[in-house]
Design an enzyme around this catalytic site. Structure first.
Site, mmCIF file in Angstrom:
data_model
loop_
_atom_site.group_PDB
_atom_site.id
_atom_site.type_symbol
_atom_site.label_atom_id
_atom_site.label_comp_id
_atom_site.label_asym_id
_atom_site.label_seq_id
_atom_site.Cartn_x
_atom_site.Cartn_y
_atom_site.Cartn_z
ATOM 1 N N HIS A 11 -10.139 -8.712 5.745
ATOM 2 C CA HIS A 11 -10.039 -8.420 4.319
ATOM 3 C C HIS A 11 -11.156 -9.089 3.521
ATOM 4 O O HIS A 11 -11.877 -8.426 2.766
ATOM 5 C CB HIS A 11 -8.674 -8.873 3.810
ATOM 6 C CG HIS A 11 -8.428 -8.570 2.373
ATOM 7 N ND1 HIS A 11 -8.607 -7.309 1.834
ATOM 8 C CD2 HIS A 11 -8.037 -9.344 1.337
ATOM 9 C CE1 HIS A 11 -8.339 -7.341 0.552
ATOM 10 N NE2 HIS A 11 -7.988 -8.566 0.220
ATOM 11 N N HIS A 69 -4.103 -3.614 5.845
ATOM 12 C CA HIS A 69 -2.883 -3.515 5.038
ATOM 13 C C HIS A 69 -2.923 -4.379 3.780
ATOM 14 O O HIS A 69 -2.118 -4.179 2.885
ATOM 15 C CB HIS A 69 -1.630 -3.827 5.871
ATOM 16 C CG HIS A 69 -1.534 -5.242 6.345
ATOM 17 N ND1 HIS A 69 -1.016 -5.555 7.570
ATOM 18 C CD2 HIS A 69 -1.875 -6.409 5.787
ATOM 19 C CE1 HIS A 69 -1.026 -6.864 7.737
ATOM 20 N NE2 HIS A 69 -1.537 -7.405 6.658
ATOM 21 N N LEU A 114 7.362 -1.496 6.827
ATOM 22 C CA LEU A 114 6.191 -1.000 6.104
ATOM 23 C C LEU A 114 6.411 0.425 5.622
ATOM 24 O O LEU A 114 6.052 0.769 4.483
ATOM 25 C CB LEU A 114 4.952 -1.063 7.011
ATOM 26 C CG LEU A 114 3.643 -0.603 6.386
ATOM 27 C CD1 LEU A 114 3.230 -1.535 5.254
ATOM 28 C CD2 LEU A 114 2.533 -0.523 7.440
ATOM 29 N N ALA A 115 7.006 1.246 6.468
ATOM 30 C CA ALA A 115 7.257 2.627 6.079
ATOM 31 C C ALA A 115 8.213 2.701 4.896
ATOM 32 O O ALA A 115 7.980 3.450 3.935
ATOM 33 C CB ALA A 115 7.826 3.412 7.263
ATOM 34 N N LYS A 165 -0.559 -3.675 0.492
ATOM 35 C CA LYS A 165 0.698 -4.395 0.326
ATOM 36 C C LYS A 165 0.719 -5.252 -0.925
ATOM 37 O O LYS A 165 -0.259 -5.422 -1.621
ATOM 38 C CB LYS A 165 0.931 -5.285 1.555
ATOM 39 C CG LYS A 165 1.466 -4.539 2.763
ATOM 40 C CD LYS A 165 1.860 -5.531 3.825
ATOM 41 C CE LYS A 165 2.494 -4.834 5.017
ATOM 42 N NZ LYS A 165 2.919 -5.787 6.042
ATOM 43 N N LYS A 184 -2.022 -20.405 2.949
ATOM 44 C CA LYS A 184 -0.620 -20.241 2.587
ATOM 45 C C LYS A 184 -0.054 -21.560 2.072
ATOM 46 O O LYS A 184 -0.587 -22.635 2.353
ATOM 47 C CB LYS A 184 0.183 -19.741 3.790
ATOM 48 C CG LYS A 184 -0.138 -18.295 4.163
ATOM 49 C CD LYS A 184 0.796 -17.795 5.239
ATOM 50 C CE LYS A 184 0.587 -16.317 5.499
ATOM 51 N NZ LYS A 184 0.946 -15.470 4.345
ATOM 52 N N ASP A 216 -6.017 -13.292 10.359
ATOM 53 C CA ASP A 216 -5.103 -12.507 9.524
ATOM 54 C C ASP A 216 -5.778 -11.972 8.268
ATOM 55 O O ASP A 216 -5.549 -10.835 7.866
ATOM 56 C CB ASP A 216 -3.895 -13.366 9.144
ATOM 57 C CG ASP A 216 -2.852 -12.592 8.347
ATOM 58 O OD1 ASP A 216 -2.654 -11.397 8.622
ATOM 59 O OD2 ASP A 216 -2.240 -13.186 7.444
#
Length: 822
Positions: free
Chosen positions: A274, A204, A37-38, A208, A393, A269
């Protein structure tokens, strides 16, 4: 002095010289500095922060931290910083200078023990004293797993807090717990060491996957509602809104992340955080001052408190077909391991509503790892309006959007009128916040022309031109006002800037976090124990995941083609003959009594055939499933008319009969050695001729077909026993086969995806001439394929088992409880 030299000098002055009235020093510590991620997002976001703030009057230092020793990690950190870049509108010379300065200000620190944190604290204080600077604040970004939060929090609080007067901000990446209990424990730990205003929880998904548009579109919902309040106030309610859809579809699966998905699943998730955050922005009461973070967060909390607790029927869940094999491989699980983890989920949240189908034509969702949840809101504005939250997914497309669909009672006689004002009054009315990807392929806000022309900030948004000629949610794209962002901004840059400036409205507070988990945990406790619907994935899922809103809940449109009657799992009683699977008779029970029933049925068929015509022709499949049947027949059926029975093979592997993989060898070991069948009545497939195996030139398939035609009347076996492979094959006819599914051949060569690959098999047309066909399915390992074919489209080339359809005979399924119910 040359102009270029003068320009560079001015840049140096702007970048290097610190204002005389320094506003203070900010120390940024990124823990997990060499992680994925960084490298992908966080360092670029921090660099952009420095680029934006280089002339703000603050000075900076950046510390990349991890557990790795200094000598090893410095190279990793350098490689992470090397790709840093500037936006296109930044002059290359300025970019080079600022990047050089950023690199000089960035150092690696090993932060493993309390002493490491104490040393960092002392180094910051010493450096500031030497430079005559005062400290403005410290920002700790924890890009580490949640299990590490407690130790790091203790070290920061105990050894590395800034002095009084300077701020502290600690950033946490989701997940924030697994359920209400774990989230509460984690929150209590963090509140032991930090005040609420010091904690910044980042979702995130806002940063992302190229999600600058997540910021632009999702963050636009509240400002859009404020700027268009005069148009929305009369219609943003239960009297005018038919439903709200919040959808996030992905084409990627969970491969490489199955250990994470096994713990969380799609609801934890994506949906609990979100999509729920988006729901609050849509449904909350808009505060008078959007720049006041406390007011915004308070309004979101009030909305969360008004959500009606979802019930079991509020959700439909799914799991894509390849998920279980991926879990077994990546997590090194035993072949008997199974999981109910959801990769698709749909939910609806409402108060009262009429039955409505969720129209796949409009939203293009092929109902997978996924699900839908139905939510209702218990307040005067939204009572009865269903809010659908959908994510999954391995679906047919990658897209994310929010869609508000309005009721439409207008009727136009002249539908084809060219008058725009007349035409638009008859079109579906909707507002769409298109987050990204999909058919439109760019972030946008769309408003039906029959509603109003939206007001958006012209400094950030522009009306789109040169649009593709497409239909978008049931309307031509030209029937919308379409606005898109003027400039793309990296989402993490925006998030980090908001953290730096202390803007908390975009982040999840402890109260809001716990309110969300409290709402979702009740549903999760139910669905975690349910078996999700298995779907093929991608476009092949078809309409399998389509669902309807019915009686304040959801159900899939396509029902499983299974009807079981008279079962009692506590006894050995056989299931009623009325049980149905795929339109044919099914017998189901525990494995042992099921095998007893099948053996008895075969003996009954044998006795009837011998009585009527003197002989019984039985064709047997290979594999492991029939072994228990062979053993049962050999030990318990002494009255079986073996001397009048002809034994044929349904399929055979191209190996010698002495090979352990030989189907005939299996039959010989477990049955033929124990019963008295005349030698001339045993008919193995001739796979071994002229010292070679399954050679086309030996014409052994024709030889076996001729033998069948000569001995079996009308080539119609009295009983054919088949199995079912995990990929839908039967006999040795595999998915994608051309030979053996249709045509005139009675016996064919085939190719298996598993070794030994070469096979000989009876064709489906020959099998379908049989008087009776029995399909035996045993064990938990067959549950997924049983579930899948019960819902799949009946295409024999894709699922050869669908090609088994006796023309004049009977088909019976023998399925044990493990395969049926796992």
């Amino acid at each position: 002095m040359p102009l270029r030299a003068l320009f560079l000098l001015l840049l140096v002055c702007a970048v290097v010289v610190v204002c005389k009235e320094n506003k203070g020093h900010v120390s940024v510590v990124l823990l997990g500095a060499t992680g994925d991620l960084a490298k992908k997002y966080l360092w670029q976001g921090l660099f952009q922060l420095y680029l934006n703030e280089v002339n703000s009057g603050h000075s900076f230092s950046f510390h990349g931290a991890a557990l790795t020793p200094q000598e090893t990690a410095e190279t990793l950190l350098f490689n992470a910083l090397k790709p840093l870049s500037c936006p296109a509108d930044v002059h290359p010379d300025k970019c080079a200078l600022v990047k050089d300065q950023f690199l000089r200000l960035t150092r690696y620190r090993q932060l493993k023990t309390a002493d490491n944190y104490t040393a960092l604290h002392q180094d910051i204080l010493t450096s500031l004293a030497q430079e005559g600077l005062h400290e403005a604040g410290r920002l700790f970004y924890l890009s580490v797993p949640p299990f590490a939060y407690a130790d790091i929090a203790q070290h920061i609080n105990g050894s590395c807090r800034p002095p009084p007067g300077a701020w502290l901000r600690v950033v946490l990446e989701k997940p924030f717990g697994h359920d209400y209990g774990s989230a509460l424990n984690l929150a209590n730990v963090m509140q032991t060491y930090f005040r609420e205003e010091e904690i910044y929880r980042v979702d995130h998904y806002l940063g992302k996957q190229g999600s600058f548009y997540q910021h632009h579109t999702v963050e636009q919902i509240l400002p859009f509602r404020r700027r268009n309040q005069k148009h929305l106030d009369p219609i943003w309610n239960r009297h005018h809104v038919e439903r709200v859809e919040i959808v996030m579809k992905e084409t990627v699966d969970a491969k490489g992340r199955t250990s994470f998905y096994e713990e969380y699943g799609v609801i934890r998730d994506v949906i609990q955080n979100h999509l729920t955050e988006i729901l609050t922005s849509l449904a909350m009461e808009v505060p008078g001052n959007l720049s006041n973070s406390d007011d915004v967060l308070r309004a979101k909390l009030e909305l969360l408190g008004s959500l009606q607790s979802p019930e079991h029927k509020s959700a439909v869940i799914g799991q894509y077909q390849n998920y279980l094999p991926q879990v077994r491989e990546e997590m090194e699980k035993d072949p008997s391991f199974f999981t109910n983890t959801q990769t698709f989920a749909g939910s609806v949240h409402v108060v009262s509503f009429k039955r409505k189908a969720f129209n796949r034509r409009l939203w293009k969702m092929p109902v997978i790892v996924s699900g839908s949840v139905l939510i209702y809101i218990d307040n005067a504005r939204w009572e009865g309006v269903p809010f659908l939250l959908v994510s999954g997914k391995d679906l047919d497309e990658r897209t994310s959007y929010v869609r508000v669909v309005f009721k439409d009672n207008s009727f136009c006689v002249q539908k084809e009128s060219t008058e725009e004002s007349v035409k638009s009054s008859c079109q579906p009315k909707q507002i769409i916040f298109h987050i990204g990807n999909g058919a439109l392929n760019f972030p946008a806000v769309l408003v039906s022309r029959g509603l109003f022309k939206p007001n958006l900030p012209l400094s950030q948004w522009k009306e789109a031109s040169e649009l593709p000629n497409i239909s978008f949610f049931g309307q031509l794209i030209s029937d919308y006002y379409v606005y898109r962002p003027i400039q793309e901004k990296d989402a993490y840059t925006v998030l980090i800037s908001n953290i730096y400036r202390g803007r908390k409205g975009s982040f999840v507070t402890t109260k809001n976090l716990l309110a969300s988990w409290k709402f979702w945990t009740r549903l999760l406790e139910t669905v975690d124990n349910e078996t999700p619907r298995i779907y093929p994935g991608g476009a092949e899922t078809g309409t399998l995941l389509d669902f309807v809103i019915e009686q304040r809940g959801l159900r899939f449109v396509i029902n499983e083609d299974v009807k079981v009657m008279g079962m009692d799992q506590n006894t050995n009683a056989f299931a009623s003959a009325q049980s149905i699977f795929l339109g044919n008779t099914m017998v189901t029970n525990w494995a042992e009594p099921l095998i007893q029933k099948l053996a008895q049925d075969i003996q009954t068929a044998a006795e009837e055939a011998v009585k009527s015509k003197g002989a019984f022709h039985l064709a047997l499949s290979g594999g492991s499933s029939p072994v228990a049947l062979f053993q049962r027949l050999s030990k318990h059926h002494y009255g079986f008319p073996w001397k009048n029975t002809h034994l044929w093979m349904v399929d055979e592997r191209c190996v010698p009969f002495t090979d352990i993989d030989s189907n005939f060898g299996n039959l010989e070991r477990h049955l033929l050695q124990h019963v008295r069948v005349p030698y001339v009545n045993i008919h193995p497939m001739p796979v071994h001729r002229n010292q070679r195996l399954c050679a086309e030139e030996d014409k052994t398939t024709e030889e076996y077909a001729q033998e069948i035609s000569a001995l079996v009347s009308n080539s119609s076996f009295d009983l054919v026993l088949l199995g079912l492979g995990n990929d839908g094959h039967t006999a040795s006819i595999f998915p994608g086969s051309d030979d053996g599914i249709t045509g005139d051949k009675l016996v064919v060569f085939s190719e298996s995806p598993l070794k030994p690959t070469n096979r000989m098999s009876l064709s489906l047309p020959l099998i379908n001439k049989a008087k009776k066909v029995a399909i035996l399915v045993l064990g938990k390992g067959k549950h997924d394929i049983i579930t899948l074919i019960s819902r799949a489209e009946r295409k024999p080339k894709k699922w050869p088992i669908f090609g088994v359809n006796p023309a004049f005979g009977q088909l019976i399924w023998y399925i044990d409880y493990d395969a049926m119910f796992r």
